[in-house]
Scaffold this motif. Structure first.
Motif, mmCIF file in Angstrom:
data_model
loop_
_atom_site.group_PDB
_atom_site.id
_atom_site.type_symbol
_atom_site.label_atom_id
_atom_site.label_comp_id
_atom_site.label_asym_id
_atom_site.label_seq_id
_atom_site.Cartn_x
_atom_site.Cartn_y
_atom_site.Cartn_z
ATOM 1 N N ALA A 40 -17.191 45.454 -16.154
ATOM 2 C CA ALA A 40 -17.197 44.195 -16.905
ATOM 3 C C ALA A 40 -17.632 43.118 -15.699
ATOM 4 N N PHE A 41 -18.785 42.673 -15.598
ATOM 5 C CA PHE A 41 -19.506 41.734 -14.582
ATOM 6 C C PHE A 41 -18.774 40.211 -14.966
ATOM 7 N N ALA A 66 -26.205 42.273 -16.598
ATOM 8 C CA ALA A 66 -26.443 41.081 -15.897
ATOM 9 C C ALA A 66 -24.972 40.387 -16.059
ATOM 10 N N PRO A 67 -24.877 39.312 -15.133
ATOM 11 C CA PRO A 67 -23.500 38.564 -15.205
ATOM 12 C C PRO A 67 -22.880 38.260 -16.478
ATOM 13 N N GLY A 68 -21.638 38.433 -16.789
ATOM 14 C CA GLY A 68 -20.992 38.224 -18.230
ATOM 15 C C GLY A 68 -21.171 39.246 -19.067
ATOM 16 N N GLY A 69 -21.864 40.304 -18.570
ATOM 17 C CA GLY A 69 -22.377 41.598 -19.250
ATOM 18 C C GLY A 69 -21.579 42.694 -18.575
ATOM 19 N N GLY A 70 -22.184 43.895 -18.933
ATOM 20 C CA GLY A 70 -21.421 45.124 -18.038
ATOM 21 C C GLY A 70 -22.365 46.191 -17.986
ATOM 22 N N ALA A 71 -21.670 47.534 -17.659
ATOM 23 C CA ALA A 71 -22.580 48.514 -17.455
ATOM 24 C C ALA A 71 -21.618 49.547 -17.920
#
Length: 142
Positions: A40-41, A66-71
């Motif tokens: 969780a970015f 991207a920021p606010g998203g994740g992977a």
């Protein structure tokens, strides 16, 4: 994590001016890949990385990371020690051992205050052989 006291959409790449690169050295290698890591970015596009800190270097092949998203699709590849501190910003070019690794995608703070997960976006999770002592650099794309 608490929301920032400002609209994160106001912080675009144009906010960041000239800055020196963050330079570090690999201190430990990792060999693990996750298909459902759940990173969780944080919303912030930048982190100050201080000399002497040790952080984890991870890669993802997810184009929308991207920021606010994740992977989820992530490989943990190494820990690095910051030798020259500075400001690392999403979109920075990251090189490892003199070769381009990819583009800084974001920061996960799951393990804070121990370390930050610094996540780099690239086309594949395949990585060239690494060695302890290899140099890592994060610098503004020109």
């Amino acid at each position: 994590m608490a929301e920032p006291p400002y609209d994160p959409n106001l912080i675009t790449p144009s906010v960041y001016g000239s800055r020196r690169p963050v330079i570090g050295e690999l201190v430990a290698l990792l060999h693990i890949t996750f298909e459902e890591r759940g990173l969780a970015f944080i919303q912030s596009r930048s982190r100050a990385l201080l000399r002497g800190e040790i952080h984890e270097l991870m890669i993802t092949d997810e184009e929308d990371a991207a920021p606010g998203g994740g992977a989820d699709s992530v490989s943990a590849i190494a820990f690095f020690e910051v030798e020259q501190g500075g400001l690392a910003v999403v979109g920075d070019e990251v090189t490892l051992g003199g070769s381009v690794l990819g583009t800084l995608a974001g920061f996960d703070v799951t393990h804070m205050p121990n370390h930050i997960n610094v996540v780099v976006k690239r086309k594949s999770l395949d990585i060239l052989p690494l060695s302890v002592g290899d140099r890592v650099e994060m610098r503004r794309k020109i």
